[in-house]
Write an enzyme that holds these catalytic residues in place. Structure first.
Site, short mmCIF file in Angstrom:
data_model
loop_
_atom_site.label_atom_id
_atom_site.label_comp_id
_atom_site.label_asym_id
_atom_site.label_seq_id
_atom_site.Cartn_x
_atom_site.Cartn_y
_atom_site.Cartn_z
N CYS A 41 0.85 -1.19 0.00
CA CYS A 41 0.00 0.00 0.00
C CYS A 41 0.89 1.25 0.00
CB CYS A 41 -0.89 -0.03 1.23
SG CYS A 41 -1.91 1.43 1.45
N SER A 43 0.74 3.74 1.83
CA SER A 43 1.09 4.21 3.18
C SER A 43 2.45 3.64 3.61
CB SER A 43 0.03 3.80 4.20
OG SER A 43 -1.20 4.39 3.86
N HIS A 46 4.82 5.82 1.94
CA HIS A 46 4.91 7.10 2.67
C HIS A 46 5.88 6.97 3.86
CE1 HIS A 46 1.75 8.99 0.42
NE2 HIS A 46 0.72 8.52 1.09
N HIS A 62 0.75 -3.49 6.38
CA HIS A 62 -0.44 -3.38 7.24
C HIS A 62 -1.67 -3.91 6.52
CE1 HIS A 62 -0.26 0.12 4.69
NE2 HIS A 62 -1.58 0.17 4.77
N CYS A 151 -6.79 -3.32 3.95
CA CYS A 151 -6.55 -1.87 3.85
C CYS A 151 -7.25 -1.27 2.63
CB CYS A 151 -5.08 -1.49 3.87
SG CYS A 151 -4.92 0.33 3.87
N1 APR Z 1 -3.11 13.93 -10.05
C1 APR Z 1 -3.77 12.80 -10.32
N2 APR Z 1 -3.31 11.57 -9.99
C2 APR Z 1 -2.11 11.49 -9.37
C3 APR Z 1 -1.35 12.64 -9.06
C4 APR Z 1 -1.88 13.92 -9.44
N3 APR Z 1 -1.23 15.07 -9.19
N4 APR Z 1 -0.21 12.25 -8.43
C5 APR Z 1 -0.27 10.89 -8.34
N5 APR Z 1 -1.41 10.43 -8.91
C6 APR Z 1 -1.90 9.03 -9.00
C7 APR Z 1 -0.84 8.00 -9.33
O1 APR Z 1 -0.61 7.93 -10.74
C8 APR Z 1 -1.46 6.73 -8.78
O2 APR Z 1 -2.28 6.05 -9.73
O3 APR Z 1 -2.33 8.64 -7.70
C9 APR Z 1 -2.35 7.21 -7.64
C10 APR Z 1 -1.86 6.75 -6.25
O4 APR Z 1 -2.04 5.38 -6.21
P1 APR Z 1 -1.07 4.34 -5.46
O5 APR Z 1 0.34 4.75 -5.62
O6 APR Z 1 -1.48 2.96 -5.89
O7 APR Z 1 -1.42 4.56 -3.92
P2 APR Z 1 -2.60 3.89 -3.02
O8 APR Z 1 -2.09 2.65 -2.37
O9 APR Z 1 -3.85 3.85 -3.81
O10 APR Z 1 -2.72 4.97 -1.84
C11 APR Z 1 -3.21 6.29 -2.13
O11 APR Z 1 -4.35 6.54 -0.04
O12 APR Z 1 -4.48 5.28 1.91
C12 APR Z 1 -3.85 6.33 1.27
O13 APR Z 1 -1.65 6.38 2.25
C13 APR Z 1 -2.36 6.09 1.08
O14 APR Z 1 -1.92 8.38 0.58
C14 APR Z 1 -2.06 7.09 0.00
C15 APR Z 1 -3.32 7.08 -0.86
ZN ZN Z 2 -2.89 1.00 3.46
#
Ligand code: APR
Ligand code: ZN
Length: 350
Positions: A41, A43, A46, A62, A151
C-alpha cells in the site's frame, strides 16, 4: 519464539533489508499469525519516504491476511488454524490492547526491538497482533485476495459507503486511480453513482479505472481536472470528490471540483508537515465541506464479511486488483513498481 523473514525499514529512504527476525510468543490477548499475503500500500511507501513518520527500524506492511498459529491467554475471538484478515484499527474499547500491540516489542534483531507498521507488520512470515486485530474469515477465501480488504478495499469502498454515504444517481469524482482509488471507484459503482469520473496522470491507471466502473476518465497531465469535472456535471461540480493520493494541491482541486453543498473527502494521506489550503469564502458561501476518511469509517467486524460476500457474488473486484505477485525477498521491486505506476496492487505472498 518464532523466526520470520521480514521487510525492515531501517532509515528513511534507505533500501529495505529482508532479514530473519525473532518473533516473540503471543501474550494475554494477543495472537501469533502466519501471514499468507500482504498487499503493498502507498502508506508503506509514505513511511519509506518519511512523509508518514514511523518509529524506526520498523517492519512494514499493514494490509495482511493469514492463519492463526497460536493464541495467548484469554483469547476468545479466534483459535489456531482460523483464517483472518488483519485490522489495523482494533475496535470496541480495546485501546489498551491496541496501545499494547503498538509498543509490545514483537520483533527483535539481536535482542533489539523493531517496531511494527500500524501494530501489524504484515511484511513478515509471522507477526503478533492484538486479538481484536483479527477478523475471522472463511478458509476458502484466497488469502492474497482477502489481504486487500485489510486496507485498500475497505479504505476505498468504505469512504464511499460509510463516510460519504453516496446515493444512487449522485455524481462522484475520484482523484487518483491507484490501489485505493480503484476501490473508491468500485464503491461508487456499488452505491449507484453516476457519473463516476476518474482522474489520474497515468494512462494505465485510467485504463484500470474504466475496468473498475469509471464512466469517464481525465488525464490531469493534459487536461485541467477541475474544468473537466465541471464540464461533466452540468457546470455545477460533483456531489462528492475523493482525494486518494495524499497531495495537498490535489485536495484543493477536489474541493474546487465539488458543487455548492458538495463534499470533498480526503482519503490519501498528505505528508505530516503539509498544510492544505482551500478558498475560505467557499466554506460558508458555497456551503462546501472538506472531510477526512480513515479506513473507510469501517466497522471491520461487520464490513469484512460483507465485502467478502460481495466478492463471492461477483460484485466486488479483488482478482483484478492484483497486477503482480512477489516473494518477500522482492519487496523493494514491489515498491519500485508502485512508484513507477506499473501496478494496481502488488501483493507479497508467503
Ligand atoms: N493527479 C492525479 N493523480 C495522481 C497525481 C496527481 N497530481 N499524483 C499521483 N497520482 C496518481 C498516481 O498515478 C497513482 O495512480 O495517484 C495514484 C496513487 O495510487 P497508489 O500509488 O497505488 O497509492 P494507493 O495505495 O492507492 O494509496 C493512495 O491513499 O491510503 C492512502 O496512504 C495512502 O496516501 C495514500 C493514498
Ligand atoms: Zn494501506
Amino acid at each position: 519464539m518464532a523466526s520470520a523473514q521480514a521487510a525492515v525499514l531501517n532509515a528513511v529512504r534507505e533500501p529495505l533489508s529482508v532479514e530473519p527476525l525473532a518473533v516473540r510468543d503471543p501474550r494475554d490477548g494477543e495472537v501469533l499469525v502466519r501471514l499468507g499475503a500482504s498487499g503493498v500500500c502507498h502508506s508503506d511507501l509514505h513511511a519509506i519516504t518519511g512523509d508518514l513518520p514511523m518509529p524506526l527500524p520498523c517492519v512494514l506492511g499493514h494490509e495482511g491476511a493469514g492463519v492463526v498459529e497460536k493464541v495467548g491467554a484469554g483469547v476468545q475471538r479466534v483459535k489456531p488454524k482460523d483464517h483472518v484478515v488483519l485490522n489495523w484499527v482494533p475496535f470496541c474499547g480495546s485501546c489498551w490492547y491496541y496501545v499494547k500491540a503498538m509498543t509490545a516489542e514483537v520483533f527483535h534483531r539481536n535482542g533489539t526491538s523493531i517496531s511494527q507498521f500500524a501494530g501489524i507488520g504484515s511484511m513478515a512470515e509471522f507477526t503478533v497482533v492484538a486479538e481484536n486485530a483479527c477478523i475471522p474469515i472463511d478458509a476458502d477465501v484466497p488469502l492474497d485476495r482477502a489481504c486487500l480488504i485489510g486496507c485498500g478495499v475497505m479504505t476505498g469502498v468504505g469512504a464511499v459507503i460509510n463516510t460519504a454515504r453516496v446515493q444512487p444517481g449522485q455524481s462522484v469524482a475520484v482523484f487518483g486511480a491507484g490501489g485505493v482509488g480503484l476501490n473508491v471507484i468500485q464503491g461508487a459503482v456499488l452505491a449507484g453513482a453516476n457519473p463516476i469520473i476518474a482522474i489520474d496522470l497515468n494512462e494505465r491507471k485510467l485504463g484500470f479505472a474504466k475496468q473498475f466502473g469509471a464512466t469517464h476518465t481525465v488525464n490531469a497531465g493534459s487536461t485541467d481536472p477541475v474544468s473537466a469535472v465541471l464540464d461533466l456535471t452540468g457546470m455545477r461540480g460533483a456531489d462528492y470528490a475523493f482525494e486518494v493520493i495524499g497531495r495537498p494541491e490535489v485536495v484543493t482541486q477536489a474541493f474546487m471540483a465539488i458543487r455548492r453543498g458538495g463534499k470533498a473527502v480526503v482519503v490519501g494521506v498528505p505528508p505530516a508537515t503539509a498544510m492544505v489550503s482551500v478558498p475560505g469564502m467557499l466554506l460558508p458561501l458555497a456551503e462546501k465541506s472538506l472531510v477526512g476518511s480513515l479506513y473507510g469509517s469501517a466497522n471491520m467486524a461487520r464490513d469484512v464479511p460483507r465485502l467478502i460476500d460481495l466478492y463471492r457474488a461477483g460484485k466486488l473486484k479483488l482478482d483484478e486488483l492484483i497486477t503482480r505477485r512477489y516473494k518477500i525477498a522482492q519487496v523493494s521491486e514491489a515498491f519500485t513498481a508502485m512508484e513507477k505506476g506499473e501496478v494496481a496492487r502488488g501483493v507479497i505472498t508467503f
